[in-house]
Write a protein that holds these residues in place. Structure first.
Motif, PDB file in Angstrom:
ATOM      1  N   UNK A 145       0.823  -1.216   0.000  1.00  0.00           N
ATOM      2  CA  UNK A 145       0.000   0.000   0.000  1.00  0.00           C
ATOM      3  C   UNK A 145       0.859   1.269   0.000  1.00  0.00           C
ATOM      4  N   UNK A 146       2.134   1.154  -0.391  1.00  0.00           N
ATOM      5  CA  UNK A 146       2.987   2.345  -0.410  1.00  0.00           C
ATOM      6  C   UNK A 146       2.431   3.435  -1.327  1.00  0.00           C
ATOM      7  N   UNK A 147       1.962   3.049  -2.511  1.00  0.00           N
ATOM      8  CA  UNK A 147       1.439   4.056  -3.437  1.00  0.00           C
ATOM      9  C   UNK A 147       0.225   4.764  -2.839  1.00  0.00           C
ATOM     10  N   UNK A 148      -0.660   4.005  -2.190  1.00  0.00           N
ATOM     11  CA  UNK A 148      -1.835   4.602  -1.549  1.00  0.00           C
ATOM     12  C   UNK A 148      -1.399   5.512  -0.401  1.00  0.00           C
ATOM     13  N   UNK A 149      -0.370   5.108   0.340  1.00  0.00           N
ATOM     14  CA  UNK A 149       0.129   5.944   1.432  1.00  0.00           C
ATOM     15  C   UNK A 149       0.665   7.262   0.887  1.00  0.00           C
ATOM     16  N   UNK A 153      -2.212   9.404   2.429  1.00  0.00           N
ATOM     17  CA  UNK A 153      -2.010   9.586   3.871  1.00  0.00           C
ATOM     18  C   UNK A 153      -1.850  11.059   4.243  1.00  0.00           C
ATOM     19  N   UNK A 154      -1.115  11.865   3.477  1.00  0.00           N
ATOM     20  CA  UNK A 154      -1.010  13.286   3.862  1.00  0.00           C
ATOM     21  C   UNK A 154      -2.355  13.995   3.830  1.00  0.00           C
ATOM     22  N   UNK A 155      -3.138  13.768   2.746  1.00  0.00           N
ATOM     23  CA  UNK A 155      -4.426  14.454   2.665  1.00  0.00           C
ATOM     24  C   UNK A 155      -5.436  13.816   3.606  1.00  0.00           C
ATOM     25  N   UNK A 299      -0.906  10.764  20.794  1.00  0.00           N
ATOM     26  CA  UNK A 299      -2.334  10.460  20.711  1.00  0.00           C
ATOM     27  C   UNK A 299      -2.892  10.849  19.337  1.00  0.00           C
ATOM     28  N   UNK A 300      -2.428  11.969  18.785  1.00  0.00           N
ATOM     29  CA  UNK A 300      -2.833  12.322  17.421  1.00  0.00           C
ATOM     30  C   UNK A 300      -2.439  11.208  16.461  1.00  0.00           C
ATOM     31  N   UNK A 301      -1.191  10.773  16.546  1.00  0.00           N
ATOM     32  CA  UNK A 301      -0.696   9.722  15.653  1.00  0.00           C
ATOM     33  C   UNK A 301      -1.506   8.445  15.809  1.00  0.00           C
ATOM     34  N   UNK A 302      -1.860   8.100  17.038  1.00  0.00           N
ATOM     35  CA  UNK A 302      -2.628   6.870  17.271  1.00  0.00           C
ATOM     36  C   UNK A 302      -4.020   6.973  16.635  1.00  0.00           C
ATOM     37  N   UNK A 303      -4.668   8.120  16.818  1.00  0.00           N
ATOM     38  CA  UNK A 303      -6.027   8.275  16.287  1.00  0.00           C
ATOM     39  C   UNK A 303      -6.032   8.269  14.761  1.00  0.00           C
ATOM     40  N   UNK A 304      -5.063   8.966  14.163  1.00  0.00           N
ATOM     41  CA  UNK A 304      -4.994   8.968  12.706  1.00  0.00           C
ATOM     42  C   UNK A 304      -4.693   7.567  12.183  1.00  0.00           C
ATOM     43  N   UNK A 305      -3.745   6.884  12.817  1.00  0.00           N
ATOM     44  CA  UNK A 305      -3.366   5.542  12.363  1.00  0.00           C
ATOM     45  C   UNK A 305      -4.531   4.570  12.456  1.00  0.00           C
ATOM     46  N   UNK A 306      -5.347   4.686  13.501  1.00  0.00           N
ATOM     47  CA  UNK A 306      -6.507   3.810  13.655  1.00  0.00           C
ATOM     48  C   UNK A 306      -7.485   3.988  12.493  1.00  0.00           C
ATOM     49  N   UNK A 307      -7.741   5.226  12.118  1.00  0.00           N
ATOM     50  CA  UNK A 307      -8.674   5.482  11.019  1.00  0.00           C
ATOM     51  C   UNK A 307      -8.056   5.101   9.680  1.00  0.00           C
ATOM     52  N   UNK A 308      -6.767   5.402   9.517  1.00  0.00           N
ATOM     53  CA  UNK A 308      -6.077   5.080   8.269  1.00  0.00           C
ATOM     54  C   UNK A 308      -6.061   3.572   8.015  1.00  0.00           C
TER      55      UNK A 308
END
Length: 354
Positions: A145-149, A153-155, A299-308
């Motif tokens: 999933x590198x291309x998708x990341x 991931x930034x947007x 905590x920001x990183x954890x929440x974003x990673x969970x949704x991502x």
């Protein structure tokens, strides 16, 4: 050994004018690493960086001599030379790169999953853009999933922050209207809003109508010439990714609610139409700083990673990734984006090396 670096640059005063700049990169000084940029995504998000290069400081990340500016891009790079303890050649990083064959960082605050670039001129810039993820320790990294990341991931972080901001709106909106609904930031926001049961209406071009309808995360999808079919009489919020003053005014007039919450995010359909009441422009960096104070970086990183983790495989099934090689391909895609000629279901991931 010196390294020849080639960089794609645009004229800061005329974004249609481009050049390839070449320079020789010296070996890394103590504390530095030199990397070969492997791949990066090129989307409408990058043209927004160029549009706001002076206003929001995007030109300052990778400075170039006037009149040139280097548009930043998100992707992956590999360390080819290191004078920094704890980082060896061959390590792969994800983050914010110049559209160039090579880059140089001064890594500090090394952890198993990340590092921060401490290059002098970047210290006054938003910290989020100076954070690089080490793929060897990033739990969200998947090689398939590198291309998708790189593409999303930034947007997606921007989508996450807008969704978070909408949660603070009082009274809570009964519907959220997204213009340029086919844009990748709008796509992520629509998915997030749907996950929490929000009614989402999307406005898009006739050419992208079928794609947006097929996503399944919009309750209502309309072409721009039928926006008069948008539900009225609801407490509405509008998030504008198009950047068209004419379109924003049409939506505002149709909803007929002067107090409706509005936000501007992107420029997929630029025009210079003056507005009596333009919406505020969203700054992801400002929202990120606020949530950093509220929640803390981890905590920001954890929440974003969970949704991502849920979003990435979902969206991978709905986008076509097109690869390209060399700065000539970078220029071609950049010009397509300026002209609005990239299909909504296509994401370009490019390697700067020919």
């Amino acid at each position: 050994m010196d390294i020849l670096c080639h960089t794609f640059a645009v004229d800061r005063g005329d974004l249609s004018r481009t050049a390839v700049l070449s320079n020789t990169e010296a070996p890394p000084a103590p504390g530095e690493v030199v990397l070969r940029v492997d791949t990066f995504a090129l989307t409408a998000n990058n043209t927004t960086y160029a549009d706001l290069g002076d206003q929001l400081g995007y030109w300052r990340f990778f400075p170039a001599e006037a009149p040139w500016g280097v548009v930043p891009a998100w992707g992956f790079a590999d360390v080819i030379a290191s004078a920094c303890d704890g980082i060896a050649p061959g390590e792969r990083l994800y983050g914010y790169w110049p559209m160039a064959t090579h880059a140089r960082l001064t890594p500090v605050r090394l952890t198993p999953d990340s590092l921060v670039d401490a290059t002098g001129h970047r210290q006054a810039l938003p910290a989020a853009y100076n954070l690089y993820l080490r793929t060897s320790g990033d739990p969200a990294w998947r090689p398939d999933l590198e291309a998708i990341q790189a593409l999303l991931r930034p947007v997606f972080i921007t989508s996450f922050l807008i969704d978070d901001l909408l949660g603070d709106v009082t009274p809570p909106p009964e519907q959220v209207v997204l213009t340029s609904a086919s844009s990748k930031t709008a796509l992520g926001l629509a998915w997030l809003l749907q996950q929490r049961g929000m009614a989402v209406a999307g406005l898009t071009s006739a050419a992208n109508l079928a794609f947006v309808q097929g996503l399944g995360c919009f309750g209502t999808v309309l072409p721009y010439d039928r926006l008069d079919a948008l539900p009225r009489g609801l407490c509405s919020a509008t998030v504008d990714f198009a950047g068209s003053g004419t379109l924003r005014q049409r939506v505002r007039d149709h909803l007929d609610d002067p107090s409706a919450w509005r936000l501007a995010v992107g420029f997929t359909h630029r025009d210079a139409t003056p507005e009596a009441h333009p919406p505020p422009f969203f700054s992801a960096a400002d929202r990120l700083r606020q949530r950093g104070r509220d929640w803390g970086r981890d905590e920001i990183a954890r929440r974003v990673a969970d949704r991502w983790a849920d979003f990435a495989p979902w969206v991978a099934q709905r986008l076509t990734v097109q690869a390209g090689r060399g700065l000539a391909d970078v220029e071609a895609v950049y010009r397509q984006l300026l002209a609005g000629g990239v299909p909504a279901n296509v994401g370009h991931v490019l390697s700067p090396a020919a």
